[in-house]
Design a protein around this motif. Structure first.
Motif, PDB file in Angstrom:
ATOM      1  N   ASN A 170     -90.952 -94.369  24.977  1.00 20.98           N
ATOM      2  CA  ASN A 170     -89.525 -93.896  25.184  1.00 20.98           C
ATOM      3  C   ASN A 170     -88.239 -94.318  26.250  1.00 20.98           C
ATOM      4  O   ASN A 170     -87.617 -93.256  26.264  1.00 20.98           O
ATOM      5  CB  ASN A 170     -89.353 -92.762  24.909  1.00 20.98           C
ATOM      6  CG  ASN A 170     -90.355 -92.612  23.722  1.00 20.98           C
ATOM      7  OD1 ASN A 170     -89.383 -92.712  21.784  1.00 20.98           O
ATOM      8  ND2 ASN A 170     -90.828 -91.157  23.301  1.00 20.98           N
ATOM      9  N   GLY A 171     -88.850 -94.861  27.339  1.00 17.27           N
ATOM     10  CA  GLY A 171     -88.007 -95.260  27.472  1.00 17.27           C
ATOM     11  C   GLY A 171     -88.423 -94.179  29.436  1.00 17.27           C
ATOM     12  O   GLY A 171     -87.618 -94.419  30.740  1.00 17.27           O
ATOM     13  N   SER A 172     -89.967 -93.844  30.058  1.00 14.89           N
ATOM     14  CA  SER A 172     -90.203 -93.825  30.915  1.00 14.89           C
ATOM     15  C   SER A 172     -89.377 -92.171  31.163  1.00 14.89           C
ATOM     16  O   SER A 172     -88.659 -92.275  32.170  1.00 14.89           O
ATOM     17  CB  SER A 172     -90.416 -94.415  32.159  1.00 14.89           C
ATOM     18  OG  SER A 172     -90.937 -95.634  31.435  1.00 14.89           O
ATOM     19  N   ILE A 173     -88.764 -91.411  30.465  1.00 14.03           N
ATOM     20  CA  ILE A 173     -88.127 -90.308  30.729  1.00 14.03           C
ATOM     21  C   ILE A 173     -88.822 -89.476  31.891  1.00 14.03           C
ATOM     22  O   ILE A 173     -90.038 -88.718  31.702  1.00 14.03           O
ATOM     23  CB  ILE A 173     -87.376 -89.801  29.553  1.00 14.03           C
ATOM     24  CG1 ILE A 173     -86.932 -91.009  29.017  1.00 14.03           C
ATOM     25  CG2 ILE A 173     -86.280 -89.082  30.236  1.00 14.03           C
ATOM     26  CD1 ILE A 173     -85.728 -91.748  29.527  1.00 14.03           C
ATOM     27  N   PRO A 186     -84.225 -83.585  30.584  1.00 13.09           N
ATOM     28  CA  PRO A 186     -84.584 -84.763  31.037  1.00 13.09           C
ATOM     29  C   PRO A 186     -83.336 -85.293  32.351  1.00 13.09           C
ATOM     30  O   PRO A 186     -82.492 -84.514  32.709  1.00 13.09           O
ATOM     31  CB  PRO A 186     -83.964 -86.278  30.229  1.00 13.09           C
ATOM     32  CG  PRO A 186     -83.941 -85.019  28.899  1.00 13.09           C
ATOM     33  CD  PRO A 186     -83.753 -83.430  29.178  1.00 13.09           C
ATOM     34  N   ILE A 187     -84.045 -85.960  33.359  1.00 13.99           N
ATOM     35  CA  ILE A 187     -83.126 -85.561  34.750  1.00 13.99           C
ATOM     36  C   ILE A 187     -82.838 -87.434  34.996  1.00 13.99           C
ATOM     37  O   ILE A 187     -82.344 -87.861  35.984  1.00 13.99           O
ATOM     38  CB  ILE A 187     -83.876 -84.796  35.697  1.00 13.99           C
ATOM     39  CG1 ILE A 187     -85.074 -85.344  36.262  1.00 13.99           C
ATOM     40  CG2 ILE A 187     -84.013 -83.593  35.548  1.00 13.99           C
ATOM     41  CD1 ILE A 187     -85.384 -84.800  36.898  1.00 13.99           C
ATOM     42  N   GLY A 188     -83.484 -89.009  34.292  1.00 11.41           N
ATOM     43  CA  GLY A 188     -83.100 -90.134  34.596  1.00 11.41           C
ATOM     44  C   GLY A 188     -84.698 -90.377  33.773  1.00 11.41           C
ATOM     45  O   GLY A 188     -85.139 -90.066  33.217  1.00 11.41           O
ATOM     46  N   SER A 189     -84.770 -92.041  34.150  1.00 11.45           N
ATOM     47  CA  SER A 189     -86.036 -92.638  33.810  1.00 11.45           C
ATOM     48  C   SER A 189     -86.237 -93.272  35.117  1.00 11.45           C
ATOM     49  O   SER A 189     -85.343 -93.335  36.025  1.00 11.45           O
ATOM     50  CB  SER A 189     -85.122 -93.665  33.037  1.00 11.45           C
ATOM     51  OG  SER A 189     -86.105 -94.800  33.143  1.00 11.45           O
ATOM     52  N   LEU A 206     -84.600 -92.363  42.186  1.00  3.75           N
ATOM     53  CA  LEU A 206     -85.361 -91.166  41.641  1.00  3.75           C
ATOM     54  C   LEU A 206     -86.468 -90.297  41.898  1.00  3.75           C
ATOM     55  O   LEU A 206     -86.513 -89.722  42.145  1.00  3.75           O
ATOM     56  CB  LEU A 206     -85.319 -91.925  40.073  1.00  3.75           C
ATOM     57  CG  LEU A 206     -84.376 -89.972  39.714  1.00  3.75           C
ATOM     58  CD1 LEU A 206     -84.006 -89.724  40.257  1.00  3.75           C
ATOM     59  CD2 LEU A 206     -84.780 -90.680  38.169  1.00  3.75           C
ATOM     60  N   TYR A 213     -86.332 -86.962  43.774  1.00  2.00           N
ATOM     61  CA  TYR A 213     -86.932 -85.603  43.310  1.00  2.00           C
ATOM     62  C   TYR A 213     -87.796 -84.428  43.792  1.00  2.00           C
ATOM     63  O   TYR A 213     -88.289 -83.864  43.439  1.00  2.00           O
ATOM     64  CB  TYR A 213     -87.488 -86.586  41.316  1.00  2.00           C
ATOM     65  CG  TYR A 213     -87.198 -84.449  40.725  1.00  2.00           C
ATOM     66  CD1 TYR A 213     -86.166 -83.626  40.738  1.00  2.00           C
ATOM     67  CD2 TYR A 213     -88.089 -84.463  40.416  1.00  2.00           C
ATOM     68  CE1 TYR A 213     -86.602 -82.698  39.780  1.00  2.00           C
ATOM     69  CE2 TYR A 213     -88.392 -83.074  39.757  1.00  2.00           C
ATOM     70  CZ  TYR A 213     -87.328 -82.403  38.745  1.00  2.00           C
ATOM     71  OH  TYR A 213     -87.865 -81.801  38.412  1.00  2.00           O
TER      72      TYR A 213
END
Lengths: 199, 561
Positions: free
Chosen positions: A42-45, A53-56, A183, A187
């Protein structure tokens, strides 16, 4: 007669392989992927503690604040803002090495970096191919270490540990180049701050 | 620097190691011998033949083979054109994308039917998941298998066999080679981080409060056949530089190997067919040496970096413009040379921002078309040069030229010349027209010598069925879509038709007995002469363009202006 027969044969074989390679194959990979590796598929969210969700983990973001490590220059602003709406975009600057516009841009970036007391390292002055590069080089992260530590009011050593933790190495120590995942690092530093405040 | 060269060296060692294994396997598949997938694939193939009405025992003549290719390709084109045209009504369109303009759809279909995969659109903003997977992904299999079939039919003809049956070759290429490797590879790619989802673009709020749009899709299944089939059309605009197409060092290695595996193995496959492994290795090393030199040239340029930037800032840094940190200069340079050598056309860094050395190496590959060369067709081109060498050396010593015990006569030389002449014609003439109208037609985005490279590269990539590009070029215009479509079609089908006719006529010839005076084609000296002729012919045709483009740009950069 044989002409029509040849055409019909071509049409039938096309339809059979359409079914096999265009429908069955991607669906099979979809089922296996979603079943076995749902996070990657699913896009390594990445999600925050509230589950939003805050990004990939594979795609960086625009960072301008002093307390964050900054990403590389991007021709597509990390698929943020009006231009990226609604589907998302990607791509490089496509400026040739001999293009005066490239040199102008780089001089501007280098001056800005020098104002921040950061050496102009290749990955910080050159924009990435995808415009989404999740990494900066280890050297580029070290250059920004002091600024981030000052802005957050923590010891540089603590942040150095985080840099090491979020450095993706080469495959088998051979293939590819090591890079710090911007990222995830930023984080993690935010999370550390939250923990510190709670204690 | 050492680390970079080590990566390149080890990658090439893997290529050398798998070449005989895969080459022998491909040969067994097309010779109809027993292979490991027999138990699964035999019944499947039998039902394909029954449903489509193909009698696998029927041998085709040259023209029958050609007609079968043209009819299937035409029908595939029509099918895919309608799928994209009606994408709004079809499923898997979570972002609600509409119909692109007719000329971009036409160009895209022609480009993917012919294994070129030149893209004048951005994947994430133009095509629905269904269009990507069920329209373009489908052509990635069939166009690769078509190329493979042509290569095999050519080898069969050259070695005195009947050409075979196109439908059988197409079927076996997909069921025994492309599909099984793609399934394994695609699952590995998902595991390593390549998405495979039909979920829509994800909109998220970034750490600093901005809004980011994360494009996703069924990428993994698409990505693997894109690399393995020398297709190269990216799911996203950034192609394999996009972290979702190529997230780390291991996926990059897998994709690199997938890209070169079949073109390298095909030379060995020839050796098995001709029962002359020695000659296969000689040809392999000939291509390999030229390839390594080109990698060296390109990698050296990137490592040295941009003299203008380094001089102005007083630093010594490699050129990372348009490159990803996780690949660096070495993997990007290797990929750039390999993708143009194998006619794949996928990129993991932007070619427009390569140093002139890299541009020289990539253009060189596009001009020659045999440094590995396209799926199947590359090997055929290699033997066209071989035939020409036999002819020229035969003229030198005044003996009737013969290859593999068969005389080379006027018809063969006419066809071989046609095959080699088509490429410069459909590259240079349209380039000249576009350059004559630099403002209205050409769409050049980088000034000076680099602009010439942008135009020539686009047509060379089209005609060689490569598909990479100097993407700064404003190429989504009526002129570019239609003129490159013409170059793509001519560059694909004219050589294929001529190759099959040539193979057909060779296979019908009487063999002449070998005498002590017969020119041996499997000797080192003959291979060296072949290499010389390849380089001279290529350089004579295209050197002026190389001089005006990358060479001039290189001198300009070196002089510091």
């Amino acid at each position: 007669m044989s002409f029509i027969r040849e055409i019909l044969r071509a049409i039938r074989i096309t339809l059979i392989f359409w079914l096999v390679t265009a429908i069955i194959y991607p669906l099979a990979i979809l089922v296996v992927g979603q079943g076995l590796f749902p996070i990657q598929a699913n896009g390594s969210i990445m999600e925050n503690i509230e589950g939003t969700p805050i990004g990939s983990t594979l795609i960086s973001q625009v960072f301008t604040s002093e307390k964050y490590f900054h990403s590389r220059p991007s021709a597509v602003r990390y698929s943020q803002g009006r231009k990226a709406k609604p589907t998302g975009i990607s791509g490089g600057s496509n400026l040739a090495p001999s293009n005066p516009a490239l040199l102008e841009r780089i001089i501007e970036e280098a001056n800005q970096l020098r104002d921040e007391n950061v050496q102009p390292i290749a990955d910080l002055i050159y924009s990435s191919g995808s415009g989404l590069d999740p990494h900066i080089s280890v050297q580029a992260a070290r250059q920004q270490l002091e600024r981030v530590a000052r802005a957050r009011g923590v010891q540089p050593d603590e942040i150095l540990l985080a840099i090491n933790k979020f450095t993706d190495g080469r495959f088998l120590g051979i293939f590819g180049e090591p890079g710090v995942n911007v990222l995830r690092l930023n984080y993690a530093l935010d999370l550390q701050d939250i923990n510190r405040q709670q204690n | 620097m050492g680390q970079g060269l080590l990566q390149i060296g080890l990658t090439l060692c893997i290529v050398i190691a798998i070449t005989p294994v895969l080459g022998r396997y491909i040969a067994r598949v097309f010779l109809g011998e027993r292979t490991i997938l027999d138990r699964v694939m035999n019944p499947i193939e039998r039902s394909v033949y029954v449903i489509s009405g193909v009698r696998p025992k029927d041998e085709m003549t040259g023209w029958q083979y050609i007609r079968a290719i043209l009819y299937t390709n035409l029908f595939m084109g029509i099918l895919v054109y309608s799928l994209i045209y009606f994408q709004r009504l079809l499923p898997w369109n979570p972002n609600g994308l509409g119909v692109p303009s007719w000329d971009i759809v036409l160009h895209t279909v022609i480009s993917f039917v012919t294994n070129t995969d030149q893209q004048h659109y951005a994947g994430e903003t133009t095509l629905s998941y269904f269009s990507q997977v069920a329209a373009l992904g489908f052509l990635m299999f069939t166009s690769a298998a078509t190329g493979l079939a042509v290569g095999i039919a050519f080898i069969r003809g050259l070695t005195g066999r009947k050409l075979g049956n196109f439908y059988v070759d197409l079927t076996r290429g997909i069921t025994r080679i492309l599909l099984p490797i793609s399934v394994i590879g695609a699952i590995a790619l998902v595991l390593l981080g390549v998405p495979q989802t039909i979920g829509e673009t994800l909109t998220i709020t970034t750490l600093e409060g901005g809004t980011q749009y994360i494009a996703r899709g069924p990428v993994a299944s698409f990505e693997m056949i894109k690399m393995l089939g020398e297709n190269g059309g990216g799911f996203f605009a950034a192609n394999s530089a996009h972290p979702f197409e190529n997230p780390n060092g291991l996926t990059n290695l897998i994709e690199t190997i997938a890209m070169i595996a079949i073109p390298a193995a095909m030379i060995y496959t020839y050796g098995v067919f001709a029962k002359n492994i020695k000659q296969a290795w000689l040809l392999f090393w000939m291509v390999f040496i030229v390839f390594v030199i080109l990698v060296w040239v390109a990698a050296g340029g990137e490592l040295q970096g941009n003299p203008l930037v380094n001089g102005t800032l007083g630093i010594e840094q490699p050129n990372l413009e348009g490159k990803e940190v996780r690949f660096g200069w070495a993997e990007t340079a290797l990929w750039a040379v390999m993708t143009t050598a194998t006619m794949c056309g996928a990129v993991n860094g932007m070619h427009d921002s390569l140093m002139p050395q890299g541009l020289f190496a990539t253009l060189f590959n596009l001009f020659l078309q045999i440094i590995w060369g396209g799926q199947g067709t590359g090997t055929a081109y290699l033997f066209i040069y071989l035939i020409l060498t036999v002819f020229l050396t035969g003229l030198m010593v005044g003996r009737t030229p013969e290859i593999f015990g068969r005389k080379i006569e006027k018809r063969e030389i006419v066809l071989a010349s046609l095959i080699l002449l088509i490429h410069p014609i459909v590259v240079l003439i349209p380039s000249a027209i576009a350059l004559a109208y630099p403002f209205s037609l050409s769409g050049i985005s980088n000034p000076s010598f680099h602009g010439i490279s942008q135009v020539v590269y686009e047509y060379a990539s089209a005609s060689a069925n490569n598909g990479s590009g100097l993407e700064g070029l404003t190429d989504n215009s009526l002129w570019w879509n239609l003129s490159t479509s013409l170059s793509i079609l001519t560059g694909r089908y004219v050589p294929i038709i001529a190759m099959l006719l040539l193979a057909d006529s060779m296979s019908r010839k009487q063999t002449v007995p070998q005498t002590p005076g017969t020119l041996k084609t499997d000797s080192l000296i003959f291979t060296t002469v072949t290499a010389g002729i390849v380089l001279i012919l290529g350089v004579l045709t295209f050197f002026p363009v190389l001089a005006l483009g990358p060479i001039a740009e290189g001198f300009k950069l070196a002089s510091g202006s």
